[in-house]
Design an enzyme around this catalytic site. Structure first.
Site, short mmCIF file in Angstrom:
data_model
loop_
_atom_site.label_atom_id
_atom_site.label_comp_id
_atom_site.label_asym_id
_atom_site.label_seq_id
_atom_site.Cartn_x
_atom_site.Cartn_y
_atom_site.Cartn_z
N ARG A 35 0.81 -1.23 0.00
CA ARG A 35 0.00 0.00 0.00
C ARG A 35 0.84 1.28 0.00
NH1 ARG A 35 -2.54 0.15 6.16
NH2 ARG A 35 -0.57 0.45 7.27
N LEU A 38 7.69 -0.24 -1.40
CA LEU A 38 8.33 -1.54 -1.41
C LEU A 38 9.49 -1.54 -0.41
CD1 LEU A 38 8.50 -2.40 -5.24
CD2 LEU A 38 7.13 -3.54 -3.48
N ILE A 41 8.21 -0.84 6.27
CA ILE A 41 8.68 0.09 7.31
C ILE A 41 10.17 -0.06 7.55
CG2 ILE A 41 8.52 0.66 9.77
CD1 ILE A 41 6.23 1.73 8.06
N GLY A 114 -4.73 -3.87 0.21
CA GLY A 114 -5.19 -5.22 -0.03
C GLY A 114 -6.09 -5.73 1.08
N GLY A 181 13.11 0.31 24.99
CA GLY A 181 13.41 -0.82 24.14
C GLY A 181 14.40 -0.38 23.07
N ASP A 310 6.06 -9.09 11.94
CA ASP A 310 5.54 -8.36 13.10
C ASP A 310 4.04 -8.52 13.30
OD1 ASP A 310 8.10 -7.55 13.42
OD2 ASP A 310 7.74 -5.41 13.15
N HIS A 449 43.78 -13.31 15.52
CA HIS A 449 44.35 -12.23 16.35
C HIS A 449 44.99 -11.20 15.44
CE1 HIS A 449 46.47 -10.31 19.69
NE2 HIS A 449 47.54 -10.29 18.89
#
Length: 470
Positions: A35, A38, A41, A114, A181, A310, A449
């Site tokens: 919507r 691409l 978020i 959608g 957070g 999510d 190292h």
């Protein structure tokens, strides 16, 4: 007549676009519905552009401490508009990259809102025009948005969520961050390095509360040393927005409420899943607290409908979403007759977490407290950055690495880090957990190292009382 596909992915974030690519690789006729932008978020307004901001702040921090490295940098300054412009440029470049990947893999892109109208149908609406699509399978990857506080509605001027914080109308002089957070702490770190006076308020008894307690304690001391004010066991009860700032009523540990003035506030108190108005209720798709319920292969309770990222259960991390995208695509290909794919269930115990504040923090697996709560007999190893030659040479000698092992089996239960570049180091332990390596395997591994990774070896040795350089 509706266009027909093997798979339609609703949402093009790091879960959705990866799912689409993997499905296309497996020969499925695939479409993606988006919507807005691409990449979703994460790519446009989250993970990537925030790291660009933090990189600018990190360089500014080093310039401010140039003399610590035998260098001179005089009259340095930060141009916030230019910093933001660079960040947006990075996001644009990656958005164009996803567009290219869609074309390369012959994935149809349908821009618009959608809605699932049946378990095999989606209607996409754009500028009042509706397009009907049909698919044998659907993956819901609609993601989430910032959760708002009822008394602190974002206005983009004085009250910000992450979006406004990434494209600020002005540099805050005195910033309040509600929530500690990953999102809250990263923005607190960015604006603190850029010169703002920052206060963080956290309701829990420690910041970054999902991390090991020792990591939280070390980070709080480090941020306080950098000039931040950290208030734990506290809450914001009310915010009054004014033309030139805000006044927050902050309730402290002692129960007293103190009104304090700030120029701006960032609300970072979690996320809300984007499950509204996409047709879940009509199909009877089950949710818990708004998040879609799925099994280990990302299947919902409705046959042929999958969900990832999510919009499902935690952890809410981009890399978890991407991995779920691959799992779901392979599970779908298998269900359509592909006998060469073997999808595996997600093991959430092996998902690393990273926070890109200064100093960085990262972790995988159980904290020491969680391991004890689970009844495990444990061995703990710790090694400080000050004992590592590369860390000292970098001028980054603050931090430590902590390992938690099962005392009886040698299983790595968890690893926790704070310090320079630990977000890159954590994957070594993550691979070890996924491969089910035990303590002896890490001990017998040769680490190069001089590197920061040597501390990972030392932290394992320390669990056996065998650390060499401390």
């Amino acid at each position: 007549m509706a266009q027909t596909y093997d798979l339609i992915v609703l949402g093009s974030g790091p879960g959705g676009y990866v799912a689409a690519i993997r499905a296309a690789q497996l020969g499925l006729k695939t479409a993606i519905v988006e919507r807005e932008n691409l990449g979703g978020i994460c790519l446009n307004w989250g993970c990537i552009p925030t790291k660009a901001l933090l990189r600018s702040a990190e360089i500014f921090h080093y310039m401010s401490h140039a003399k610590d490295y035998g260098l001179a940098a005089e009259k340095i300054s930060a141009d916030l508009d230019a910093v933001v412009k660079r960040s947006r440029g990075v996001a644009k470049q990656l958005n164009q990259g996803v567009t290219h990947l869609m074309k390369k893999n012959k994935i149809d892109v349908h821009m618009g809102d959608g809605v699932l109208t049946a378990k095999d149908s989606i209607t996409v609406t754009k500028d009042g025009k509706a397009t009907a699509l049909k698919a044998k399978n659907i993956i819901i990857a609609t993601g989430a948005r910032a959760r708002e506080l009822p008394f602190a509605k974002a206005d983009g001027k004085r009250v910000w969520t992450y979006r406004a914080a990434m494209t600020p109308p002005e540099m805050p002089s005195k910033l309040l961050v509600i929530g500690s957070g990953a999102i809250g702490i990263e923005f607190a770190s960015f604006y603190n390095d850029m010169g703002a006076e920052v206060t963080v308020v956290e309701m829990m008894d420690r910041i970054v509360p999902v991390e090991d307690a020792e990591i939280s304690d070390f980070l709080q001391k480090a941020l306080t040393k950098q000039g931040m004010t950290i208030l734990t066991g506290a809450g914001v009860e009310k915010i009054d927005v004014k033309a030139n700032g805000i006044t927050a009523a902050i309730k402290g540990k002692d129960g007293k409420v103190s009104p304090t003035d700030f120029s701006h506030v960032i609300v970072a108190v979690g996320i809300a899943p984007n499950t509204e108005n996409i047709g879940l209720e009509a199909l009877g798709i089950k949710t818990t607290k708004g998040h879609i319920d799925t099994d280990g292969l990302c299947r919902t309770n409705v046959a042929g409908v999958y969900a990832i990222g999510d919009v499902t259960a935690p952890p809410w991390l981009a890399h978890k979403a991407s991995h779920e995208g691959v799992i779901a695509a392979e599970a779908i290909a298998q269900s359509l007759g592909n006998k060469d794919v073997h999808p595996h269930a997600m093991d959430k115990a092996n998902i690393p977490g990273c926070t890109y504040c200064h100093p960085q923090i990262s972790s995988v697996g159980m904290t020491e407290a969680k391991a004890k709560e689970a009844g495990r007999k444990i061995k703990v190893g710790k090694f400080p950055f000050i004992g590592n030659g590369k860390a000292i040479a970098l001028g980054e000698a603050e931090g430590f690495i902590k390992t938690v092992f099962d005392a009886e089996t040698g299983e790595l239960l968890g690893a926790h880090m704070i310090g320079a570049e630990v977000t890159e180091l954590i994957q070594g332990y993550t691979v070890g957990k996924q491969a089910e390596l035990v303590e002896t395997d890490f001990i017998q591994t040769v680490f190069p190292h001089p590197t920061l990774s040597e501390m990972m070896h030392e932290a394992v040795l320390a669990a056996e009382g065998r650390a060499l350089h401390i």
